[in-house]
Design a protein around this motif. Structure first.
Motif, PDB file in Angstrom:
ATOM      1  N   GLY A  62     -49.405 -19.214  34.852  1.00 30.08           N
ATOM      2  CA  GLY A  62     -50.708 -19.319  34.201  1.00 30.08           C
ATOM      3  C   GLY A  62     -50.543 -19.791  32.760  1.00 30.08           C
ATOM      4  O   GLY A  62     -49.474 -19.614  32.164  1.00 30.08           O
ATOM      5  N   ALA A  77     -55.710 -14.315  30.425  1.00 32.84           N
ATOM      6  CA  ALA A  77     -56.044 -13.376  31.499  1.00 32.84           C
ATOM      7  C   ALA A  77     -57.331 -13.771  32.213  1.00 32.84           C
ATOM      8  O   ALA A  77     -58.318 -13.043  32.220  1.00 32.84           O
ATOM      9  CB  ALA A  77     -56.179 -11.969  30.928  1.00 32.84           C
ATOM     10  N   GLY A  78     -57.350 -14.938  32.821  1.00 31.26           N
ATOM     11  CA  GLY A  78     -58.494 -15.340  33.624  1.00 31.26           C
ATOM     12  C   GLY A  78     -59.579 -16.053  32.833  1.00 31.26           C
ATOM     13  O   GLY A  78     -59.498 -16.195  31.604  1.00 31.26           O
ATOM     14  N   PRO A  79     -60.643 -16.497  33.515  1.00 27.04           N
ATOM     15  CA  PRO A  79     -61.711 -17.279  32.885  1.00 27.04           C
ATOM     16  C   PRO A  79     -62.383 -16.565  31.720  1.00 27.04           C
ATOM     17  O   PRO A  79     -62.801 -17.199  30.741  1.00 27.04           O
ATOM     18  CB  PRO A  79     -62.703 -17.513  34.034  1.00 27.04           C
ATOM     19  N   GLN A  80     -62.486 -15.242  31.802  1.00 26.34           N
ATOM     20  CA  GLN A  80     -63.145 -14.505  30.727  1.00 26.34           C
ATOM     21  C   GLN A  80     -62.325 -14.516  29.438  1.00 26.34           C
ATOM     22  O   GLN A  80     -62.838 -14.172  28.364  1.00 26.34           O
ATOM     23  CB  GLN A  80     -63.406 -13.044  31.165  1.00 26.34           C
ATOM     24  N   ASP A  81     -61.061 -14.911  29.548  1.00 26.82           N
ATOM     25  CA  ASP A  81     -60.160 -14.934  28.386  1.00 26.82           C
ATOM     26  C   ASP A  81     -59.871 -16.362  27.930  1.00 26.82           C
ATOM     27  O   ASP A  81     -58.938 -16.613  27.184  1.00 26.82           O
ATOM     28  CB  ASP A  81     -58.851 -14.228  28.764  1.00 26.82           C
TER      29      ASP A  81
END
Length: 353
Positions: free
Chosen positions: A244, A328-332
């Motif tokens: 990632g 850590a994912g789309p929210q980050d």
């Protein structure tokens, strides 16, 4: 892709510390890596070693008297760098051996200010005579200042003072050097991979080269190195990989707080949506940091891959901190300004469109 810039390493140290011995070792142990050498003081550079390393012809700077290496004034540095970085020379690294009475920070300043786009600063390596450190410091109190700007300190002749005294001296020098990596050595023998990337040995077709004829000598040297311990035993290497992307700001937080003893960081970084078109080559040596954006190769897996090299570092803590830099994912997802910090360390002419 454009050819990678050539790292230029400044090798400094007071008279008798073992600079020339270390340089001769690098030339002998490079095993095909093409090393250009500039010295601003005449030293005992071994002609055989320079031949082994492929240093004849355009890959060296010659004086009118036929010397294989040259004594130069710092003001001439760019002239010689221009010659050594010509594509025809095909050099992999350049080492500048500073005079024993030189001010290495002047050479570093000139390198950092150079307009030569084919080079990159490869670090200031300060060689210290372990057995004579206190006497040298009394004669040359400026050594404290030089240690304070060094990226790597080679504590040479460590075999002459014993393990316990050597550890105490390493701690003293580490404090004087502001946390720079301190590597013990005997006869200037350090692993060249600590300073630069060595070319892999490839099968040679045709007549034997001078390097082939030296293989027996290399085997003899290897026996001595086994007796004293492997050259890489004094430092640690940490590999980090992430499928990632990394968050630009959190990675910079990590880089800004690099721990004592962490000498080099190299590899490629994926910043994901912050710059989906490019991967970022990272080159960090001591306090120096540079990013180089380049388009992702067709079909390349989009991963971050880093190698960290240092002495006395907490490998587990480094990996934990790098893990924390992952997105850590789309929210980050990083915002539109998150790359500004990274771009401060990209040369203007190399910046991504």
């Amino acid at each position: 892709m454009a050819r990678k810039p050539i790292p230029v390493i400044v090798l400094a140290g007071f008279l008798g510390s073992g600079k020339t011995t270390l340089l001769n070792h690098l030339l002998r142990a490079s095993r095909g890596t093409r090393i250009g050498v500039i010295v601003n003081d005449f030293g005992s550079i071994e002609i055989d070693a320079m031949t082994v390393a492929g240093q004849l012809g355009d890959s060296t700077v010659s004086l009118g008297n036929g010397c294989l290496c040259c004594a130069v004034d710092a003001s001439e540095l760019d002239v010689f760098l221009d010659k050594l970085t010509r594509p025809a020379a095909r050099l992999d690294v350049i080492v500048i051996e500073a005079s024993g009475l030189a001010e290495p920070q002047e050479l570093v300043r000139m390198l950092l200010a150079s307009d030569n786009e084919r080079i990159v600063y490869g670090g200031l390596v300060q060689v210290v005579d372990a057995a004579e450190f206190d006497a040298t410091r009394e004669r040359h109190p400026e050594i404290d200042r030089q240690l304070g700007i060094a990226d790597l300190i080679v504590l040479n002749k460590a075999d002459r003072i014993g393990e316990a005294a050597g550890q105490l001296l390493r701690e003293r020098i580490t404090a004087l050097a502001g946390g720079a990596a301190v590597m013990p050595a005997t006869y200037g023998r350090i692993d060249p991979e600590l300073l630069f990337e060595c070319r892999p040995r490839t099968e040679r077709v045709g007549q034997l080269s001078f390097e082939d004829l030296r293989d027996d000598d290399h085997d003899d040297d290897h026996d001595d190195e086994d007796h004293d311990g492997h050259l890489h035993a004094a430092y640690e290497t940490v590999s980090f990989s992430s499928a990632g992307p990394l968050h630009p700001r959190r990675l910079l937080d990590f880089l800004d707080s690099r721990p004592d003893g962490l000498y080099r960081i190299k590899g490629f970084v994926d910043f994901g949506a912050a710059d989906p078109h490019n991967r970022y080559a990272i080159h960090a040596v001591g306090r120096f940091l540079r990013f180089h954006p380049e388009p992702w190769p067709d079909g390349a897996e989009r991963v971050t891959q880093l190698v960290l090299i240092g002495s006395g570092i907490d490998t587990g803590a480094l990996l934990k901190e790098l893990d924390a830099a992952r997105t850590a994912g789309p929210q980050d997802a990083p915002d539109e300004h998150s790359m500004w910090g990274v771009l401060r360390f990209v040369q203007e002419e190399e910046a991504a469109p």
